[in-house]
Design an enzyme around this catalytic site. Structure first.
Site, PDB file in Angstrom:
ATOM      1  N   MET A   1      43.294  56.784  50.957  1.00  0.00           N
ATOM      2  CA  MET A   1      44.174  56.253  52.003  1.00  0.00           C
ATOM      3  C   MET A   1      44.755  54.906  51.582  1.00  0.00           C
ATOM      4  SD  MET A   1      42.964  57.417  55.764  1.00  0.00           S
ATOM      5  CE  MET A   1      41.727  56.165  55.999  1.00  0.00           C
TER       6      MET A   1
ATOM      7  N   GLY B   1      36.041  50.578  43.687  1.00  0.00           N
ATOM      8  CA  GLY B   1      35.389  51.837  44.017  1.00  0.00           C
ATOM      9  C   GLY B   1      36.308  53.019  43.769  1.00  0.00           C
ATOM     10  N   HIS B   2      37.571  52.896  44.192  1.00  0.00           N
ATOM     11  CA  HIS B   2      38.552  53.941  43.909  1.00  0.00           C
ATOM     12  C   HIS B   2      38.785  54.064  42.399  1.00  0.00           C
ATOM     13  CE1 HIS B   2      39.879  52.841  48.140  1.00  0.00           C
ATOM     14  NE2 HIS B   2      39.686  54.142  48.238  1.00  0.00           N
TER      15      HIS B   2
ATOM     16  N   GLN C   1      31.644  63.313  54.656  1.00  0.00           N
ATOM     17  CA  GLN C   1      32.958  63.824  54.251  1.00  0.00           C
ATOM     18  C   GLN C   1      32.848  64.679  52.999  1.00  0.00           C
ATOM     19  OE1 GLN C   1      36.738  61.365  54.302  1.00  0.00           O
ATOM     20  NE2 GLN C   1      36.322  61.324  52.101  1.00  0.00           N
TER      21      GLN C   1
END
Length: 514
Positions: free
Chosen positions: A28, A34-35, A155
């Site tokens: 998002m 982290g991404h 998730q």
């Protein structure tokens, strides 16, 4: 680094690729290290192309949530993704991704059992929105692999089920949670925290870690009081607790007692930020049990698999071969349990790892590593292993070795008799003809005479029959074991398949090894 804003541009980029796997990292936006770690993982295959998407999905925000103020910084995201190694970034508008509008959109609803706990209970409709947008993106991108963070564990579980239920041809890869130096899990919402709020927020990972440490080497733990104590500690630290729950990592169903790997998850409010985090409770390190018939490649695969995941390799088959060698060396009748039993009373059977990772086997001070692979031992091992006294003695020794966990055990009856509570059970097998071919190669490499292929196949078929029909501990596949047929697969391909199965049950956040 290409910026793609429309479905047409995405399709054109897909067609222009040089080939190789396509790996996909959906986000998002508001990208952070982290991404980037997801992109690094997706880029580990040099032949792959990595696509990152940035889309703030309105379907997964509730009426009182932060959709309007969720950080949007596309230029910074482009730079961040490019630095991590992505080839393109897909950043569609809401109108581009949902051209008929939200009201006309076909929506997905994940299983209720996966939504009624943790964040799903507090955010009704949230995971419907997640599943809908990810399915939409997968349909447009059509990747070979989908990379997701373990930080959003619920998730990850829901999207794995979505891929499985819809039969989508994509591999779901979970990646470890990345943390700030103060222990806080990296999140786009951390930027909302004040310096004082940041200090309070560190209580979340701190107390989760302390709870996990308290569970090690304890078999009987009531998880209800543990969750209540954790919630009190977080409240005392100045955080507003949304939930603290202990659940099965795969089914997400509540757990009252610590039985196997357990997810302890929490969500708190700290100022304007809602933060989630988790840890995994274990009374011991994980165990993998690999069963299967002779000649399926268990030893070769298990040794390499254990090294890959920083687990100890336990070759239980070698233990039975070692006892068989001792029986033959002692001159007793292998068919008579009464003659075999006295040999077990003062048995000194040692397994050790030599330089280079190979395993050495000694019996009563004699190195028998090579001798136990002889055709003579192979011919008699099923007879010796069928004796109850032998099974009981070696099962006790193997279970003692596994009390601390952290091992991969292979041989016979591992998942049914020795480690019935193993986190992952594999039944590794191959056709009789394939196993005969491998046995011939092994004999030739060790300098033994190689029988005719038909004779080898007959020997293997006979041993299968004896092992599967014997009265004591017959060779059977555990009900919860996963069958892996190795015909036509390279050793590396089998290992990769086992690693994927392991990571579905034991995430990086629980066992970082490998």
């Amino acid at each position: 680094m290409e910026l793609l804003r429309s479905r047409a541009e995405l399709e054109a980029w897909r067609r222009s690729r040089a080939g190789g796997p396509l790996h996909f990292v959906p986000t998002m936006g508001a990208l952070h290290p982290g991404h980037q770690s997801l992109v690094h993982a997706a880029s580990s295959d040099a032949a792959s192309s990595v696509l990152v998407s940035v889309f703030v999905n309105p379907l997964q925000f509730g009426p009182q949530e932060d959709f309007e103020r969720y950080p949007r910084c596309l230029d910074a995201d482009l730079t961040c993704a490019a630095q991590a190694g992505a080839q393109a970034l897909f950043a569609p508008s809401v109108a581009e991704l949902y051209p008929e509008g939200e009201q006309e959109l076909t929506r997905l609803m994940p299983a209720e059992s996966l939504q009624q706990v943790l964040c799903g209970r507090r955010r009704p409709g949230h995971f419907n929105g997640v599943a809908t947008v990810v399915a939409r993106l997968l349909g447009l991108v059509r990747p070979d692999a989908l990379f997701l963070g373990e930080k959003d564990w619920q998730q990850l579980v829901i999207l794995r089920r979505l891929v499985e239920d819809l039969g989508l041809p994509v591999q779901v890869v979970g990646c470890p949670t990345l943390r700030e130096p103060d222990g806080l899990a990296m999140s786009s919402r951390n930027r909302y925290l004040s310096s004082e709020g940041r200090q309070r927020a560190t209580a979340l990972p701190l107390h989760l870690r302390q709870a996990a440490d308290a569970c090690l080497q304890r078999r009987e733990i009531n998880l209800g009081p543990l969750c209540q104590d954790l919630a009190s500690q977080l409240e005392q630290a100045g955080l507003v607790v949304d939930y603290v729950e202990a659940v099965c990592p795969q089914s997400l169903q509540p757990r009252r007692q610590l039985t196997g790997l357990t997810l302890l998850a929490a969500a708190v409010h700290c100022g304007p930020s809602r933060l989630i985090d988790h840890t995994f409770l274990m009374s011991r390190a994980p165990i993998v049990a690999i069963d299967g018939p002779a000649g399926a490649g268990k030893s070769t695969v298990t040794r390499a698999f254990a090294e890959r995941l920083a687990l100890i390799y336990l070759d239980t088959g070698a233990m039975y071969r070692a006892v068989t060698w001792l029986v033959q060396h002692s001159g007793v009748d292998a068919r008579e349990a009464a003659q075999v039993a006295p040999l077990l009373e003062n048995l000194d059977l040692q397994l050790s790892t030599a330089a280079g990772g190979s395993q050495r086997v000694s019996v009563n001070g004699h190195d028998v590593t090579e001798a136990i692979r002889s055709p003579e031992v192979t011919a008699q091992v099923s007879v010796v292993a069928a004796h109850g006294c032998v099974r009981e003695a070696l099962t006790r020794q193997q279970q003692a070795m596994g009390q601390r966990g952290g091992l991969v055990a292979e041989g016979r009856d591992i998942g049914t008799a020795v480690f019935p509570d193993a986190e992952l059970k594999i039944f590794l097998t191959a056709t009789v003809s394939e196993r005969a071919r491998r046995r011939a190669l092994d004999l030739a490499q060790r300098g033994f005479e190689v029988p005719e292929m038909a004779d080898l196949e007959a020997q293997i078929a006979e041993r299968d029959h004896l092992d599967s029909t014997r009265e004591v501990a017959p060779l059977t596949q555990a009900e919860d074991a996963i069958e892996v047929i190795t015909d036509g697969l390279s050793i590396e391909a089998v290992i990769e398949q086992l690693v994927q199965l392991f990571r579905q049950r034991v995430p990086h956040d629980a066992w970082p090894g490998g």
